[in-house]
Structure formats: structure tokens, C-alpha cells
Design an enzyme around this catalytic site. Sequence first.
Site, PDB file in Angstrom:
ATOM      1  NE  ARG A   1      -3.727   2.484   0.711  1.00 35.50           N
ATOM      2  CZ  ARG A   1      -3.603   3.802   0.638  1.00 35.50           C
ATOM      3  NH1 ARG A   1      -2.445   4.330   0.236  1.00 35.50           N
ATOM      4  NH2 ARG A   1      -4.597   4.594   0.963  1.00 35.50           N
TER       5      ARG A   1
ATOM      6  CD  GLU B   1     -11.052   3.128  -1.636  1.00 35.25           C
ATOM      7  OE1 GLU B   1     -11.029   2.061  -2.279  1.00 35.25           O
ATOM      8  OE2 GLU B   1     -10.245   3.396  -0.727  1.00 35.25           O
TER       9      GLU B   1
ATOM     10  NE  ARG C   1      -3.561  -2.589   2.655  1.00 37.76           N
ATOM     11  CZ  ARG C   1      -4.452  -1.676   2.289  1.00 37.76           C
ATOM     12  NH1 ARG C   1      -4.976  -1.705   1.074  1.00 37.76           N
ATOM     13  NH2 ARG C   1      -4.819  -0.711   3.127  1.00 37.76           N
TER      14      ARG C   1
END
Length: 283
Positions: free
Chosen positions: A50, A58, A94
Site C-alpha cells: 500500500r 475508490e 499490507r
Amino acid sequence: MSPTRLARHALLALAVLLVLAGSAIPAAPARVVRVLDGDTVVLESGERVRYLGINTPETGEPFAAEATARNAALVKGRTVTLETDAEVRDQYGRLLAFVYVGGTSVSATLVREGLAHVLLIPPNGKHAEDLLALQREAQAARRGIWGPAGIRGPFKIVSVRANPPGDEREDPNGEYVRIACVAEEPASLAGYTLQDRYGHRYRFPPLTLHPGYTALVFSGDGTDALEAAGQARLYWRAGGPVWNNAGDEATLRDPAGTVVDRVLIVPRRSGRPIRRTPGGSPS
């Protein structure tokens, strides 16, 4: 904006990109095999990365497809280098990192092109001023998300943790909403409200956020605080959980009652929250 001012912004942006390119970057290379969206990729090792310092639209939001496509054009199939910060992983496991291609920061490129806004979550904060300078340049030029079809601002809901691990009835503060300042200058949240689908409403106290920084609104009890790093921690004191795990909606309104941002919350098994634009239908 005058051509002279635009030229000055462009020169400043170029200088910032050169500074970022010259930053210390770990030498170990990695190959990107998959692009999940505008700010998340998968490495050949299977590691999900990320990007640090930014947030891209999004799925369903304006410019989400453009951000994903641009990210893919920059990194897919390419060998990249990674630069981490104080906190190396997020709550999803992540890897958090700046990604560089040929010495150029992908985060910086996406911000400069108006396909991402700056998102600063302490304790991470590398390159904050450089990224904010690029964001101001993109805002001045009304590029991408800063144009008429993009962010309404000055605040944006960037995430909702509606269904945390465990029983939120025992710890309502497992729930929270993160709201980012996406304005060009510091902006006040005083008088703004956050509301769920069922009429529960939180009114923000007098609070000024600086660009890129966020306010966390926890559902339970606690003492409001503005941390030294610029992030605010606020408490709804709702007496229990607020967000319905079976489906809900988080709506942010300005003091006049105008919808600034809205997020449709779907059950966790369906993945990340689906967003919709103010007044629009679920995407």
C-alpha cells in the site's frame, strides 16, 4: 490562475520531484506483477504493498479508473524499489512503502497529476511537505480529482472500520471513521456532522485540521485530543457501537447541512466499503 503563477507552480513541482528522486531508497529491487487499484500493488513475492503518503479514489468514485490505469502504466511488470517509514505494515498486513520506478516516486507522480490526495497517518510522515507542495500545484491547476467532477472537500471520508475483530459491544472504540483534510489550507470541522443510516449523529467540536492530516472518530468513550503529529482522536460517546455490520451508510455534512461525502458500508464478507458521490446512487 495566471500563466505566470501556473508556471511557478510547475517549476516548484519539478523541484519537488527531483528532491524525492534523490531521497535515500533501499537498493533491494522488487517486481510488480499486479495492480489492485491506484495505490495498492502485488509484488512477485506475493507481498501486497500500500503506497505511503497518498490515497487514490475508490472503485465507483470519479477518477478511480484513471488512477488505477495510470498506476498500472507506471509500475506493472516493472522492477521497483521500496522505501518504508516508521510503521511498516497496516492493520490488513499490507507493506506500507513509497514505490520508486527509475528513481521517481509513484506517489509523487499520482499527486502531481491530480489522481491522488495526500494522506498522512502518524507515525509515518516522510516526504509530507514535498507531497503537499505537489498537491497544491495540482489543486491550483484543477487537475483530475481537483476539477468539477472530483472531490467536493474540504474533508473526505477515507475509511470506515465498521466491523472490527472481536465484539464491538464490549469495546465500541474498535469502530472508527477516518476523515482527511483535502483543502488547500487548514480547515475547521466545527459544526460538521457525521451520521449513520439510522439517525445517530455526531457533531464535531471546534477543530482545525491541516491538509493531509486526519481525524479519527471512535464510537465509544474517551478524551478528545489533537496529537502532536497533526492527527485528531475524537470520541462519539454513543453508549455502544454505531455502525451496523449488516449494512450502513456514513454521511458527512457541513454546518449548513450539505452532504460533503458519503460512504456506503457493506458487510465485511463483501470486501472494502463501496463509495458513492454526494446525492448519488451506490456504485
